[in-house]
Scaffold this motif. Sequence first.
Motif, PDB file in Angstrom:
ATOM      1  N   UNK A 190      -8.827 -65.560  -5.773  1.00 52.57           N
ATOM      2  CA  UNK A 190      -8.720 -64.264  -6.463  1.00 52.57           C
ATOM      3  C   UNK A 190      -8.751 -64.479  -7.977  1.00 52.57           C
ATOM      4  N   UNK A 191      -8.055 -65.522  -8.447  1.00 53.43           N
ATOM      5  CA  UNK A 191      -8.067 -65.798  -9.894  1.00 53.43           C
ATOM      6  C   UNK A 191      -9.477 -66.131 -10.375  1.00 53.43           C
ATOM      7  N   UNK A 203      -5.516 -68.707  -1.531  1.00 51.43           N
ATOM      8  CA  UNK A 203      -6.043 -67.348  -1.702  1.00 51.43           C
ATOM      9  C   UNK A 203      -5.928 -66.922  -3.157  1.00 51.43           C
ATOM     10  N   UNK A 204      -4.786 -67.260  -3.763  1.00 54.36           N
ATOM     11  CA  UNK A 204      -4.566 -66.879  -5.160  1.00 54.36           C
ATOM     12  C   UNK A 204      -5.617 -67.534  -6.062  1.00 54.36           C
ATOM     13  N   UNK A 210     -12.158 -64.986  -8.997  1.00 56.80           N
ATOM     14  CA  UNK A 210     -12.878 -63.715  -8.974  1.00 56.80           C
ATOM     15  C   UNK A 210     -12.590 -62.918 -10.250  1.00 56.80           C
ATOM     16  N   UNK A 211     -11.343 -62.942 -10.678  1.00 56.67           N
ATOM     17  CA  UNK A 211     -10.979 -62.212 -11.903  1.00 56.67           C
ATOM     18  C   UNK A 211     -11.619 -62.865 -13.125  1.00 56.67           C
TER      19      UNK A 211
END
Lengths: 77, 350
Positions: free
Chosen positions: A58-59, A54-55, A61-62
């Motif tokens: 998200x990373x 998941x991380x 996405x950032x």
Amino acid sequence: MVKEIERSGLPVVHVCTVTPISMTVGANRIVPAIAIPHPLGNPSLPKEEEKALRRKIVEKALKALTTEVTGQTVFKD
Amino acid sequence: MSKLRVVHYINQFFAQIGGEEKADYPIELREGTPVGPGLAFTQAFGEDAEIVGTIICGDSYFNENIEETTKKVVEMVKGLKPDVVIFGPAFNAGRYGFACGTCAAAVHDELELPVVTGMYPENPGVDTAKDKAYVVVTKNSAADMRHAVKVMAPLALKLARHEHVGASCEEGYINQGIRVNFFEKKRGSERAVEMLLKKIAGKPYETEYPMPSFDRVEPMPAVKDLAHAKIALVTSGGICPKGNPDHIESSNATKFGEYSIEGVTDLTEETFETAHGGYDPSYANEDPDRVLPVDIMRDLEKEGVIGKLHELFYTTVGNGTAVASAKKYGAEIGKRLLSAGVNAVILTST
């Protein structure tokens, strides 16, 4: 929704599994996800590995949000 | 004369295999006997045509394995040597429509066979096939099946026989962007004056030259300083506080929710859930972070990777939800985020 929020003046990254639909809808920054019922997870993994997965999404996405784009872009690996 | 051969593609729901819990049902070919809506088509065909095979595939399975499943559909269709291929109808089911549209386009391109499907005009699958397939306009639910079959079946027969197919407005399919020359009964000046009079009188009229709609938004500039940026989470996956306090509908949502995650470091089974009715909710209910990654965002906030996670998140159910509603919610959410000093948005979809 992606488009209207972006229209209001904010960069939006769309995290979704079926990226071709996101293209049709008109998202500019697109990050592929895992699966329709669990886009940011994988229930078959142990908890810690799932969180690491998941991380990573998200990373990504950032990273998409901090990357200038000129048109619709899918951020693959 | 022998009967025309028809191949039919349907999802797990219309094959009566199951609902969302069976959406990962792998692709399967059933030769012979028609399945589900195939029965209605068979009846409409009468003695003229028969369904020689039904391809069944779960909606999630297709959309999570688009390329290889599309290939398989093309192979299966090829083996059955049909005269025409029917997909769905999919009404307003997004994943189903997308599967129908993608496969219809592939069958058209690779096998050069005529393809017919049926969809509600807002279905995201329309765009994948409307210039290749005959996409019959349906209403937004399966209650419209009878009408859909009534339009799709004769159209499929015409195509199978290589007969002349009329204009989109006459036959009930979505405009393919193809122009055909023909003689009008009335001359241009007369038609223009009639149209103008109707317009002045506020009566409905049909333009002969519709403008294409390009609704694209320019990408906003990237976030420059992530370590000081305020990031907000938004989702169409229906995550909401346990009990769904605002009763966001499981499909065709008429509202969005704004909820606080102040002090929340992890979404749990006890505190949050999904209101979404368009996917198997068990994984999201077990751990809502799988849809709305609050746990990771809190970690990144603590580590200083991002400045701040916005203390409110926004949510709705993207399941057969009208485009007009989604537009309205997006505009309102955007306004609220902007006035709250948010710099960027992560929007997750299921």
